[in-house]
Design a protein around this motif. Structure first.
Motif, PDB file in Angstrom:
ATOM      1  N   VAL A 163      41.704   4.895  16.189  1.00  0.00           N
ATOM      2  CA  VAL A 163      40.560   5.312  16.327  1.00  0.00           C
ATOM      3  C   VAL A 163      40.506   6.598  15.854  1.00  0.00           C
ATOM      4  CG1 VAL A 163      38.807   5.706  18.168  1.00  0.00           C
ATOM      5  CG2 VAL A 163      40.214   3.471  18.124  1.00  0.00           C
ATOM      6  N   TYR A 214      37.740   8.491  13.407  1.00  0.00           N
ATOM      7  CA  TYR A 214      36.611   9.216  14.368  1.00  0.00           C
ATOM      8  C   TYR A 214      36.682  10.542  13.787  1.00  0.00           C
ATOM      9  CZ  TYR A 214      34.391   9.552  18.853  1.00  0.00           C
ATOM     10  OH  TYR A 214      33.424   9.778  19.841  1.00  0.00           O
ATOM     11  N   SER A 257      40.310  13.184  24.130  1.00  0.00           N
ATOM     12  CA  SER A 257      40.855  12.438  25.079  1.00  0.00           C
ATOM     13  C   SER A 257      41.764  11.394  24.343  1.00  0.00           C
ATOM     14  CB  SER A 257      39.948  11.416  25.568  1.00  0.00           C
ATOM     15  OG  SER A 257      39.114  10.276  24.950  1.00  0.00           O
ATOM     16  N   ILE A 258      41.615  10.944  23.064  1.00  0.00           N
ATOM     17  CA  ILE A 258      42.408  10.236  22.247  1.00  0.00           C
ATOM     18  C   ILE A 258      43.586  10.808  21.794  1.00  0.00           C
ATOM     19  CG2 ILE A 258      42.254   8.718  20.356  1.00  0.00           C
ATOM     20  CD1 ILE A 258      39.060   8.918  20.143  1.00  0.00           C
ATOM     21  N   LEU A 277      41.659  -2.121  19.925  1.00  0.00           N
ATOM     22  CA  LEU A 277      41.026  -1.688  21.333  1.00  0.00           C
ATOM     23  C   LEU A 277      40.970  -3.180  21.972  1.00  0.00           C
ATOM     24  CD1 LEU A 277      38.204   0.711  20.694  1.00  0.00           C
ATOM     25  CD2 LEU A 277      40.338   1.058  21.464  1.00  0.00           C
ATOM     26  N   ALA A 302      43.368   5.857  26.590  1.00  0.00           N
ATOM     27  CA  ALA A 302      42.709   7.189  26.982  1.00  0.00           C
ATOM     28  C   ALA A 302      42.356   7.180  28.587  1.00  0.00           C
ATOM     29  CB  ALA A 302      41.470   7.439  25.988  1.00  0.00           C
ATOM     30  N   ALA A 340      42.727   1.706  24.447  1.00  0.00           N
ATOM     31  CA  ALA A 340      43.617   2.798  23.756  1.00  0.00           C
ATOM     32  C   ALA A 340      44.275   3.536  24.687  1.00  0.00           C
ATOM     33  CB  ALA A 340      42.759   3.603  22.725  1.00  0.00           C
ATOM     34  N   SER A 358      35.300  13.405  22.983  1.00  0.00           N
ATOM     35  CA  SER A 358      36.236  12.153  23.019  1.00  0.00           C
ATOM     36  C   SER A 358      37.359  12.366  22.130  1.00  0.00           C
ATOM     37  CB  SER A 358      35.098  10.954  22.393  1.00  0.00           C
ATOM     38  OG  SER A 358      33.851  11.050  22.880  1.00  0.00           O
ATOM     39  N   SER A 369      35.091  11.676  27.476  1.00  0.00           N
ATOM     40  CA  SER A 369      35.688  10.791  26.547  1.00  0.00           C
ATOM     41  C   SER A 369      34.516   9.571  26.186  1.00  0.00           C
ATOM     42  CB  SER A 369      36.700  10.378  27.333  1.00  0.00           C
ATOM     43  OG  SER A 369      37.369   9.023  26.622  1.00  0.00           O
ATOM     44  N   GLY A 396      30.203   9.795  23.031  1.00  0.00           N
ATOM     45  CA  GLY A 396      30.763  10.235  21.903  1.00  0.00           C
ATOM     46  C   GLY A 396      30.130   9.576  20.663  1.00  0.00           C
ATOM     47  N   LEU A 397      30.536   9.716  19.388  1.00  0.00           N
ATOM     48  CA  LEU A 397      30.020   8.914  18.389  1.00  0.00           C
ATOM     49  C   LEU A 397      29.512   7.478  18.751  1.00  0.00           C
ATOM     50  CD1 LEU A 397      32.508  10.470  15.768  1.00  0.00           C
ATOM     51  CD2 LEU A 397      30.122  11.049  16.218  1.00  0.00           C
ATOM     52  N   GLY A 398      30.316   6.942  19.657  1.00  0.00           N
ATOM     53  CA  GLY A 398      30.055   5.649  19.906  1.00  0.00           C
ATOM     54  C   GLY A 398      28.541   5.414  20.515  1.00  0.00           C
ATOM     55  N   ASN A 399      28.106   6.626  21.267  1.00  0.00           N
ATOM     56  CA  ASN A 399      26.775   6.254  21.893  1.00  0.00           C
ATOM     57  C   ASN A 399      25.821   6.849  20.804  1.00  0.00           C
ATOM     58  OD1 ASN A 399      28.738   7.213  23.824  1.00  0.00           O
ATOM     59  ND2 ASN A 399      27.266   6.539  25.052  1.00  0.00           N
ATOM     60  N   PHE A 447      34.487   0.021  23.084  1.00  0.00           N
ATOM     61  CA  PHE A 447      34.707   1.289  22.539  1.00  0.00           C
ATOM     62  C   PHE A 447      33.750   2.368  23.201  1.00  0.00           C
ATOM     63  CE2 PHE A 447      33.278   4.387  19.182  1.00  0.00           C
ATOM     64  CZ  PHE A 447      34.608   4.487  18.400  1.00  0.00           C
ATOM     65  N   THR A 448      32.817   1.978  23.686  1.00  0.00           N
ATOM     66  CA  THR A 448      32.071   3.193  24.388  1.00  0.00           C
ATOM     67  C   THR A 448      32.596   3.741  25.622  1.00  0.00           C
ATOM     68  OG1 THR A 448      29.884   3.981  24.841  1.00  0.00           O
ATOM     69  CG2 THR A 448      30.313   1.732  25.695  1.00  0.00           C
ATOM     70  N   LEU A 449      33.360   2.712  26.294  1.00  0.00           N
ATOM     71  CA  LEU A 449      34.003   3.149  27.446  1.00  0.00           C
ATOM     72  C   LEU A 449      35.367   3.582  27.186  1.00  0.00           C
ATOM     73  CD1 LEU A 449      32.751   0.324  30.158  1.00  0.00           C
ATOM     74  CD2 LEU A 449      31.936   2.907  29.755  1.00  0.00           C
TER      75      LEU A 449
HETATM   76  N1  PFF Z   1      34.308   6.346  23.842  1.00  0.00           N
HETATM   77  C1  PFF Z   1      34.268   6.904  22.438  1.00  0.00           C
HETATM   78  C2  PFF Z   1      32.888   6.983  21.968  1.00  0.00           C
HETATM   79  O1  PFF Z   1      31.881   6.229  22.296  1.00  0.00           O
HETATM   80  O2  PFF Z   1      32.477   7.680  20.971  1.00  0.00           O
HETATM   81  C3  PFF Z   1      34.997   6.582  21.509  1.00  0.00           C
HETATM   82  C4  PFF Z   1      36.474   6.381  22.174  1.00  0.00           C
HETATM   83  C5  PFF Z   1      37.190   7.463  22.881  1.00  0.00           C
HETATM   84  C6  PFF Z   1      37.180   5.113  21.812  1.00  0.00           C
HETATM   85  C7  PFF Z   1      38.563   7.154  23.261  1.00  0.00           C
HETATM   86  C8  PFF Z   1      38.336   4.884  22.301  1.00  0.00           C
HETATM   87  C9  PFF Z   1      39.180   5.878  23.214  1.00  0.00           C
HETATM   88  F1  PFF Z   1      40.292   5.816  23.427  1.00  0.00           F
END
Ligand code: PFF
Length: 465
Positions: free
Chosen positions: A97, A101, A318-319, A372, A228, A226, A315, A19, A22-25, A220-222
């Motif tokens: 998100v 996403y 999980s959302i 968030l 999740a 939201a 990811s 989770s 993801g795209l966040g990273n 966002f990255t963790l």
């Molecule tokens: N953490 C995910 C990412 O870094 O791509 C994005 C994300 C997943 C944000 C789940 C919020 C969430 F609840």
């Protein structure tokens, strides 16, 4: 009906890391790093992960495991009906998100396929401009969402746990391989230099902007704010240390994030492309351009975008599960009905983002951070002022000596320090969305008064034990 649980602890950890990573990273982080002065951003971001992200993540895990419910049910169960709104914020944040996403997920899917044929090699900029928004983007968003729905409908253990247990190690191996390979490219050193050298002057001049962006990105990255992580923790049966699990999840996520940076920046610089221009599309255009010029560019392209696709999918799962668990628990739907229902809603909202760059930009850049942040402020104040002693009890359940030692500092952080800090970034962020620059002393004052007022109200509501 008995509620689903994870099969193993490592299954839960990998699902949560899936989770987080993801795209966040891979996409949002390099884009923001480039926009916010390179390593200056990296330093603040790492500091905020430790100081805000980890305690916040644990705060979410506490609520999830304590209640064993979806976000709406969790707050109702623990605090009574009047707290259902906190769950509603989580649902809203999840929908916001996932709406953008899955549009980016669609781009990635398309690039994975078109890397194989080299479709974008000749004119990467034009290619991206032709596919980014519009009918094609809607179609690929739908395909990505469909894959997400397909996994989630198989259930917590057979769908989510089984798939992420394969995907996360796969991501690490492929990303590690790419990092080793890009190190051999000429010009890679410049990329490392940009990524790893600190420009203190930049940081000093733009401190507030960098701080707000870095705080949003740390959440966002963790995947916090939201619901999740709350939802994933609600499937935990055993009494293991949430502090240890939360820390491990954050460490793995950060390590994989830094590794992604070690792939992306050298790759860009080795082809003389500087990151930071062009916003969210920059990564596609410049990286895709890079692949066209490389020997074996098609293979590299498929591997690279394939990794990103796996990361995005684990990811998105999980959302979606946030909304699905809500429909199952609160509305008595079957998992299939719930997945189709939530998927149908996102098909519509995501299509709007896929059709309109303005909507997309607003969601991805600012609204996501704001929802968030609002969600996490609410969760932490709930932990701190409604659950109080019970939150600490849950934190200490199954924990070792060290975790019990940090239980009080953690509590003070989540009840007071983090909400005030997050409210400060929230107020500053709202100011910049509305185009009204809010001076820091005012933002601090609003944050302190606002948090104190909410805490005072929450403190008068006793938990329903
Ligand atoms: N953490 C995910 C990412 O870094 O791509 C994005 C994300 C997943 C944000 C789940 C919020 C969430 F609840």
């Amino acid at each position: 009906m008995t509620r689903a649980t994870w099969r193993t602890r490592i299954g839960f950890i990998l699902a949560a890391v899936g989770s987080a990573v993801g795209l966040g990273n891979v996409w949002r982080f390099p884009w923001l790093t480039a926009e916010n002065g390179g390593a200056a951003f990296l330093v603040l971001y790492l500091a905020l992960i430790v100081a805000v992200g980890v305690p916040g993540l644990i705060g979410e895990l506490v609520i999830g495991r304590r209640s064993g419910r979806n976000p709406v049910g969790a707050f109702r169960e623990l605090g009574g009906d009047r707290f259902r709104f906190l769950g509603a914020i989580a649902l809203l944040a999840a929908a916001v998100v996932l709406s953008f996403y899955s549009v980016v997920g669609g781009w990635i899917l398309r690039y994975t396929l078109s890397s194989a044929t080299g479709a974008y090699f000749a004119a990467p900029g034009e290619y991206f401009a032709a596919i980014d928004y519009g009918l094609g983007a809607v179609a690929f968003h739908a395909a990505f969402l469909f894959a997400t729905v397909a996994v989630v409908h198989l259930g917590v253990d057979r769908g989510i746990e089984a798939s992420t247990t394969l995907m996360v190690p796969g991501i690490v191996v492929l990303l590690g391989g790419l990092a080793v390979w890009v190190a051999t490219l000429p010009g890679a050193a410049e990329g490392y230099a940009f990524y790893l050298s600190l420009d203190v002057g930049y940081l000093r001049e733009n401190f507030l902007d960098v701080l707000v962006a870095a705080a949003g990105q740390a959440l966002f990255t963790l995947s916090v704010g939201a619901g999740a992580m709350l939802t994933y923790a609600s499937y935990l049966g055993e009494d293991r240390s949430l502090a240890a699990d939360g820390t491990l999840i954050a460490v793995l996520n950060t390590a994989i994030g830094v590794l992604a940076g070690l792939v992306v920046f050298p790759l860009l610089f080795s082809l003389g492309v500087s990151p930071g221009q062009g916003g969210p599309g920059a990564l596609f255009v410049s990286l895709a351009g890079a692949f066209g010029d490389l020997p074996y560019g098609r293979i590299v392209g498929v591997v690279f975008f394939g990794v990103v696709l796996l990361a995005a999918l684990s990811s998105a799962i999980s959302i979606l599960e946030v909304l699905v668990s809500y429909l199952i628990d609160e509305h008595g739907r079957s998992r299939l009905q719930a997945t189709l229902g939530a998927g149908g809603l996102l098909l519509v909202t995501g299509s709007v983002a896929a059709a309109s760059p303005a909507v997309f930009g607003l969601l991805a850049d600012t609204i996501a951070n704001l929802v968030l942040t609002a969600g996490l402020i609410g969760f932490l104040l709930f932990d701190g002022w409604v659950l109080g002693r019970l939150a600490r009890e849950e934190f200490e359940r199954g924990a070792g000596r060290l975790a019990r030692l940090v239980s009080l500092p953690w509590y003070v952080a989540i009840a007071v320090a983090l909400p005030v800090f997050l409210a400060f970034t929230f107020v500053t962020g709202v100011g910049s969305v509305l185009g009204i620059p809010i001076s820091s002393p005012i933002a601090v004052a609003v944050a302190v008064v606002g948090v104190a007022a909410v805490a005072a109200v929450f403190a008068r509501c006793s938990p329903s034990e």
